[in-house]
Design a protein around this motif. Structure first.
Motif, PDB file in Angstrom:
ATOM      1  N   TRP A 144      46.478  45.288  38.117  1.00 14.14           N
ATOM      2  CA  TRP A 144      45.934  44.204  38.927  1.00 14.14           C
ATOM      3  C   TRP A 144      45.416  43.079  38.049  1.00 14.14           C
ATOM      4  CZ3 TRP A 144      45.968  43.733  44.212  1.00 14.14           C
ATOM      5  CH2 TRP A 144      46.225  44.881  44.961  1.00 14.14           C
ATOM      6  N   ASP A 158      42.186  48.902  40.027  1.00 14.61           N
ATOM      7  CA  ASP A 158      41.530  48.510  41.278  1.00 14.61           C
ATOM      8  C   ASP A 158      40.127  49.075  41.453  1.00 14.61           C
ATOM      9  OD1 ASP A 158      42.406  51.105  41.673  1.00 14.61           O
ATOM     10  OD2 ASP A 158      43.848  50.592  43.234  1.00 14.61           O
ATOM     11  N   CYS A 186      43.008  38.822  44.259  1.00 11.33           N
ATOM     12  CA  CYS A 186      43.689  39.959  43.654  1.00 11.33           C
ATOM     13  C   CYS A 186      45.195  39.786  43.780  1.00 11.33           C
ATOM     14  CB  CYS A 186      43.257  41.267  44.331  1.00 11.33           C
ATOM     15  SG  CYS A 186      43.481  41.261  46.135  1.00 11.33           S
ATOM     16  N   CYS A 199      42.973  43.248  49.684  1.00 10.87           N
ATOM     17  CA  CYS A 199      43.537  43.800  48.439  1.00 10.87           C
ATOM     18  C   CYS A 199      44.083  45.204  48.685  1.00 10.87           C
ATOM     19  CB  CYS A 199      42.478  43.841  47.342  1.00 10.87           C
ATOM     20  SG  CYS A 199      41.809  42.235  46.870  1.00 10.87           S
TER      21      CYS A 199
END
Length: 415
Positions: free
Chosen positions: A146, A269, A288, A356
C-alpha cells in the motif's frame, strides 16, 4: 526455525502437567503468545479478548516483543512441557513444518461445524490445511503493498494520487518544495525491505520476483535488479536521514501522515489500523492506493492462531472454542477494522469496511492467481542478511547499486 522445530519435536512426546488449574465450571483458561503490541494491534486483539472473557472464560496474555521473540517463547515453553494453548502465527510455506512434524493439532471439527470450507477463499483454505485437515484459525489477511498519502498535503500542493513511480518521485519533489517531509519511514530495517519489494516486483515482474525468492541466485544479477536498486536510491533521498528516524517506528511514521507532516508512506495495511485508532479517517485525512505495478497476490500475509499439542485436561476443548470464536463474523469484522486488515471470510458485508478495506477486498476477489512466493519464504538467516543489506544501502549513498546487488547475490547463493 530448526531450533524451534527441535524443541517442538521433543515436546510432542512429553506428558504435560496441568499448569492452569482450571475450574471447569468457570469456563476455559487459555494462554496466548503473540506480538501484537502496537496500539492498534492491541486494540484489535482486545476484540478477541473481550469475546473470550465475555463467554465466561479466562485469558492469560503472553506478549512477545516481535516474531523472533515469540518463536523463542513458544520453543522454550513446549520444550519444557507446558506449551501455550494458543500462539499467533504468520501462515506461510514454512508453517507446513509445524504440521509435518506433528506439533500442532488440527481443528477440523470446528472448520466443518462452521463451514470454513465454504466460507474461506481457496487460497486461505489451502494455506491453513494439511492433508485435508485445518490446522490454523485465520484471523485476517494483511496486504503489504500500500501507498498511504496525506490528504491535507496532497490537497495543499494540488497533487493527484500517483499512478507510477515517476509520479511518486515528482510528488515527492513538490512536497519537499512545499516544506514537508516527502516520505515517512521509521528506523526499523524491515520497513526499507518492504518498500524495496514493491519496487523490485515493479522492475522485475512476477517472473523475476519469483525467481529471486525461490532461491535462484542468478536472478539477483539481472539488469532489472539494478534498476530496482537505482529506484530505491532515488526514493531514499526523500526520506528522513537515519539520525532523524532513530527510535521511531512505522507507527510514528503513520502518525506523521495523519497529522499532515509527511506526504507518503509505503507500508502494509496495519497503517490504517493505527491511523483509525488516532482518529483519522480514509478519504478525509489520508488516502490509500496500491504501489504502482504490483499485484496483491504477492504481498498478502495471513495472520492466524495455531494450537500446540497438549495433554492438559480440557485444553483441546478450550482450543476448539477459541477457534470458533476467532471465526465468528462479527469478531472478524471488528478485529479487521481495528487491525487495518481484511477479514478472511467471503461472506462478510463489504459495507462494513471503509473505502480502503473495500478497495482491498475488491482486489483480493479479482486476483485469480494465488501464490506463496514471498520474502518470508526465505530462511530466517537469509531474510535477516537481505534486510540488512537493503537498510545499509538505503542509508549510505556511498554504497553503489552494483555493490548492493553483489552482496544480495552472495546471500542467496550461499543458501
Amino acid at each position: 526455525m530448526k531450533r524451534l522445530l527441535k524443541g517442538l519435536c521433543l515436546a510432542a512426546a512429553v506428558t504435560f502437567a496441568d499448569v492452569h488449574g482450571d475450574d471447569p465450571a468457570a469456563g476455559h483458561t487459555v494462554d496466548i503468545v503473540h506480538y501484537w503490541t502496537s496500539r492498534s494491534e492491541a486494540a484489535a486483539l482486545d476484540v478477541y479478548r473481550q469475546a473470550w472473557i465475555g463467554a465466561g472464560n479466562r485469558w492469560v496474555d503472553l506478549a512477545a516483543e516481535n516474531e523472533a521473540a515469540l518463536k523463542r517463547v513458544v520453543s522454550d515453553r513446549i520444550a519444557h512441557g507446558y506449551p501455550p494453548a494458543v500462539m499467533q502465527w504468520n501462515v506461510a510455506a514454512s508453517s507446513r513444518e509445524l504440521r509435518d512434524f506433528g506439533v500442532v493439532q488440527d481443528i477440523e471439527p470446528v472448520a466443518r461445524e462452521q463451514g470454513w470450507h465454504e466460507r474461506l477463499p481457496n487460497f486461505v483454505l489451502e494455506r491453513i490445511s494439511h492433508e485435508g485437515k485445518v490446522y490454523f484459525a485465520p484471523s485476517n489477511i494483511h496486504v503489504e503493498n500500500w501507498l498511504w498519502t496525506s490528504q491535507a498535503i496532497f490537497d495543499e500542493v494540488g497533487l493527484e494520487v500517483p499512478e507510477s513511480w515517476e509520479e511518486i518521485l515528482t510528488a515527492a519533489e513538490r512536497i519537499e518544495a512545499a516544506g514537508y517531509q516527502p516520505i515517512a519511514i521509521g528506523a526499523e530495517p524491515w520497513e526499507i525491505a518492504l518498500l524495496f519489494h514493491g519496487i523490485m516486483y515493479y522492475a522485475m515482474g512476477s517472473d523475476g520476483y519469483e525467481r529471486v525468492f525461490n532461491g535462484e541466485a542468478e536472478a539477483v544479477l539481472d539488469e532489472e535488479m539494478l534498476d530496482a536498486l537505482d529506484l530505491l536510491r532515488r526514493i531514499s533521498r526523500y526520506a528522513p536521514p537515519p539520525a532523524a528516524r532513530e527510535g521511531k517506528s512505522w507507527a510514528d511514521a503513520a502518525a506523521a501522515i495523519g497529522r499532515g507532516e509527511a506526504g507518503m508512506q509505503f507500508m502494509g495495511d496495519w497503517v490504517k489500523g493505527e491511523l483509525t485508532l488516532l482518529g483519522y479517517r480514509a478519504d478525509r485525512d489520508f488516502g490509500c492506493t496500491f504501489t504502482p505495478g504490483t499485484s496483491i497476490a504477492y504481498f498478502m500475509v495471513l495472520d492466524a492462531f495455531a494450537f500446540p499439542l497438549t495433554a492438559r485436561e480440557g485444553e483441546t476443548q478450550a482450543q476448539q472454542e477459541f477457534a470458533r470464536m476467532v471465526f465468528e463474523p462479527d469478531n472478524q469484522i471488528a478485529f479487521s477494522r481495528l487491525k487495518g486488515a481484511l477479514p478472511t471470510r467471503l461472506d462478510v458485508d463489504p459495507g462494513e469496511l471503509d473505502s480502503c478495506g473495500q478497495r482491498g477486498l475488491q482486489e483480493l476477489i479479482k486476483e485469480k492467481y494465488r501464490t506463496e512466493v514471498h520474502s518470508r519464504a526465505m530462511p530466517s538467516h537469509q531474510v535477516a542478511a537481505w534486510i540488512g543489506i537493503l537498510a545499509e544501502f538505503f542509508d549510505d549513498e556511498s554504497i553503489s547499486s552494483q555493490s548492493a546487488q553483489q552482496r544480495m547475490y552472495q546471500v542467496i547463493s550461499e543458501g
